[in-house]
Design a protein around this motif. Sequence first.
Motif, PDB file in Angstrom:
ATOM      1  N   ARG A 187       0.886  -1.079   0.164  1.00  0.00           N
ATOM      2  CA  ARG A 187      -0.071  -0.203   0.106  1.00  0.00           C
ATOM      3  C   ARG A 187       0.758   1.205   0.070  1.00  0.00           C
ATOM      4  O   ARG A 187       2.153   1.283   0.397  1.00  0.00           O
ATOM      5  N   TYR A 188       0.377   2.357  -0.454  1.00  0.00           N
ATOM      6  CA  TYR A 188       0.944   3.609  -0.277  1.00  0.00           C
ATOM      7  C   TYR A 188       0.536   4.430   0.770  1.00  0.00           C
ATOM      8  O   TYR A 188      -0.503   3.983   1.518  1.00  0.00           O
ATOM      9  N   GLY A 189       1.007   5.507   1.090  1.00  0.00           N
ATOM     10  CA  GLY A 189       0.613   6.192   2.494  1.00  0.00           C
ATOM     11  C   GLY A 189      -0.729   6.531   2.620  1.00  0.00           C
ATOM     12  O   GLY A 189      -1.223   6.454   3.604  1.00  0.00           O
ATOM     13  N   TYR A 190      -1.233   7.409   1.729  1.00  0.00           N
ATOM     14  CA  TYR A 190      -2.738   7.723   1.527  1.00  0.00           C
ATOM     15  C   TYR A 190      -3.805   6.669   1.849  1.00  0.00           C
ATOM     16  O   TYR A 190      -4.459   6.750   2.852  1.00  0.00           O
ATOM     17  N   LEU A 213      -5.287   9.868  11.707  1.00  0.00           N
ATOM     18  CA  LEU A 213      -4.008   9.794  11.431  1.00  0.00           C
ATOM     19  C   LEU A 213      -3.558  11.088  10.554  1.00  0.00           C
ATOM     20  O   LEU A 213      -4.016  11.363   9.597  1.00  0.00           O
ATOM     21  N   ASN A 214      -2.616  11.959  11.068  1.00  0.00           N
ATOM     22  CA  ASN A 214      -1.728  12.775  10.082  1.00  0.00           C
ATOM     23  C   ASN A 214      -1.100  12.109   8.963  1.00  0.00           C
ATOM     24  O   ASN A 214      -0.270  11.411   9.522  1.00  0.00           O
ATOM     25  N   ILE A 215      -1.136  12.475   7.913  1.00  0.00           N
ATOM     26  CA  ILE A 215      -0.563  11.900   6.759  1.00  0.00           C
ATOM     27  C   ILE A 215       1.138  12.107   7.055  1.00  0.00           C
ATOM     28  O   ILE A 215       1.784  11.223   6.501  1.00  0.00           O
ATOM     29  N   GLY A 216       1.517  13.150   7.679  1.00  0.00           N
ATOM     30  CA  GLY A 216       2.908  13.398   7.926  1.00  0.00           C
ATOM     31  C   GLY A 216       3.323  12.175   8.806  1.00  0.00           C
ATOM     32  O   GLY A 216       4.532  11.707   8.716  1.00  0.00           O
ATOM     33  N   GLN A 217       2.451  11.825   9.791  1.00  0.00           N
ATOM     34  CA  GLN A 217       3.028  10.872  10.861  1.00  0.00           C
ATOM     35  C   GLN A 217       2.911   9.428  10.017  1.00  0.00           C
ATOM     36  O   GLN A 217       3.806   8.710  10.472  1.00  0.00           O
ATOM     37  N   VAL A 218       2.176   9.044   9.069  1.00  0.00           N
ATOM     38  CA  VAL A 218       2.328   8.140   8.279  1.00  0.00           C
ATOM     39  C   VAL A 218       3.403   7.751   7.661  1.00  0.00           C
ATOM     40  O   VAL A 218       4.188   6.851   7.640  1.00  0.00           O
ATOM     41  N   TYR A 219       3.826   8.738   6.935  1.00  0.00           N
ATOM     42  CA  TYR A 219       5.342   8.967   6.140  1.00  0.00           C
ATOM     43  C   TYR A 219       6.438   9.090   7.115  1.00  0.00           C
ATOM     44  O   TYR A 219       7.329   8.325   6.715  1.00  0.00           O
ATOM     45  N   THR A 220       6.242   9.590   8.140  1.00  0.00           N
ATOM     46  CA  THR A 220       7.323   9.585   9.111  1.00  0.00           C
ATOM     47  C   THR A 220       7.655   8.034   9.585  1.00  0.00           C
ATOM     48  O   THR A 220       8.825   7.531   9.647  1.00  0.00           O
ATOM     49  N   THR A 221       6.374   7.654  10.010  1.00  0.00           N
ATOM     50  CA  THR A 221       6.471   6.330  10.367  1.00  0.00           C
ATOM     51  C   THR A 221       6.868   5.129   9.386  1.00  0.00           C
ATOM     52  O   THR A 221       7.679   4.176   9.823  1.00  0.00           O
ATOM     53  N   LEU A 222       6.439   5.326   8.242  1.00  0.00           N
ATOM     54  CA  LEU A 222       6.897   4.300   7.189  1.00  0.00           C
ATOM     55  C   LEU A 222       8.496   4.539   6.826  1.00  0.00           C
ATOM     56  O   LEU A 222       9.230   3.591   6.879  1.00  0.00           O
ATOM     57  N   SER A 223       9.090   5.986   6.946  1.00  0.00           N
ATOM     58  CA  SER A 223      10.639   5.909   6.783  1.00  0.00           C
ATOM     59  C   SER A 223      11.143   5.315   7.857  1.00  0.00           C
ATOM     60  O   SER A 223      12.376   4.836   7.782  1.00  0.00           O
ATOM     61  N   ASP A 256       3.831   4.005  -8.708  1.00  0.00           N
ATOM     62  CA  ASP A 256       2.869   3.852  -9.337  1.00  0.00           C
ATOM     63  C   ASP A 256       2.732   4.804 -10.418  1.00  0.00           C
ATOM     64  O   ASP A 256       3.423   5.876 -10.659  1.00  0.00           O
ATOM     65  N   GLU A 257       1.909   4.629 -11.374  1.00  0.00           N
ATOM     66  CA  GLU A 257       1.641   5.303 -12.587  1.00  0.00           C
ATOM     67  C   GLU A 257       1.315   6.867 -11.970  1.00  0.00           C
ATOM     68  O   GLU A 257       1.563   7.978 -12.824  1.00  0.00           O
ATOM     69  N   GLN A 258       0.905   7.092 -10.855  1.00  0.00           N
ATOM     70  CA  GLN A 258       0.659   8.397 -10.264  1.00  0.00           C
ATOM     71  C   GLN A 258       1.797   8.955  -9.468  1.00  0.00           C
ATOM     72  O   GLN A 258       1.500  10.038  -8.717  1.00  0.00           O
ATOM     73  N   GLY A 259       2.833   8.328  -9.197  1.00  0.00           N
ATOM     74  CA  GLY A 259       4.139   8.843  -8.498  1.00  0.00           C
ATOM     75  C   GLY A 259       3.988   8.408  -7.325  1.00  0.00           C
ATOM     76  O   GLY A 259       5.088   8.814  -6.367  1.00  0.00           O
ATOM     77  N   ARG A 260       3.074   7.441  -6.724  1.00  0.00           N
ATOM     78  CA  ARG A 260       2.992   7.212  -5.385  1.00  0.00           C
ATOM     79  C   ARG A 260       3.866   5.602  -5.158  1.00  0.00           C
ATOM     80  O   ARG A 260       4.069   4.848  -5.840  1.00  0.00           O
ATOM     81  N   VAL A 261       4.607   6.103  -3.898  1.00  0.00           N
ATOM     82  CA  VAL A 261       5.422   4.787  -3.714  1.00  0.00           C
ATOM     83  C   VAL A 261       4.568   3.705  -2.904  1.00  0.00           C
ATOM     84  O   VAL A 261       4.105   4.150  -1.858  1.00  0.00           O
ATOM     85  N   VAL A 262       4.762   2.532  -3.411  1.00  0.00           N
ATOM     86  CA  VAL A 262       3.970   1.648  -2.538  1.00  0.00           C
ATOM     87  C   VAL A 262       5.016   0.862  -1.604  1.00  0.00           C
ATOM     88  O   VAL A 262       6.057   0.684  -2.141  1.00  0.00           O
TER      89      VAL A 262
END
Length: 179
Positions: free
Chosen positions: A16-19, A35-45, A59-65
């Motif tokens: 899955r991607y962040g959003y 959840l704040n989306i920034g929190q999601v990406y910080t946690t993923l990092s 993906d085709e929309q530039g989102r990292v899965v």
Amino acid sequence: MSIRHGLLALLSQGPRYGYQLRSEFEASTGATWPLNIGQVYTTLSRMERDGLVAPGEQDEQGRVVYAITPKGQAELDQWFATPVAQADRPRDELVIKLAMAVTAPGVDVARVVQAQRSATMRTLQELTKVKRGVDARNDTARRLVLDSMIFQAEAEQRWLDHCEAVLAASSHPTPQETK
């Protein structure tokens, strides 16, 4: 709530991607813990740094899965297998507030208790109303979250009853005595 482990649980169902993770996390918890989306990406990092997830191609929309790694699955399995200890939960602000109110000069503790009782009762009524609108068969996760919140509010009401009894036995007036 462990955001890290919640995201790993979602990733165990597939990449899955962040959003998408944010949306599914909120849907799984009945939107009670946004959840704040920034929190999601910080946690993923951080999870990527720790080897728990691996980024895939965009993906085709530039989102990292992101996908869960074997190390991430092992941590998730351990999390599910380990009970949550009372000590692992955050401090209860209401308990701290009442403890401080009892010791602080000039604080009407009975009023503090009554204000909380009213707020808790409103919350309990709102949660019960929301629960009536939940499809119990198809939205089990949301129902369980709401049930937990209702039980916590009911327990808080019982604890406030206890506080009033303790205050009545001490030198602090109860809400009934201040009317």
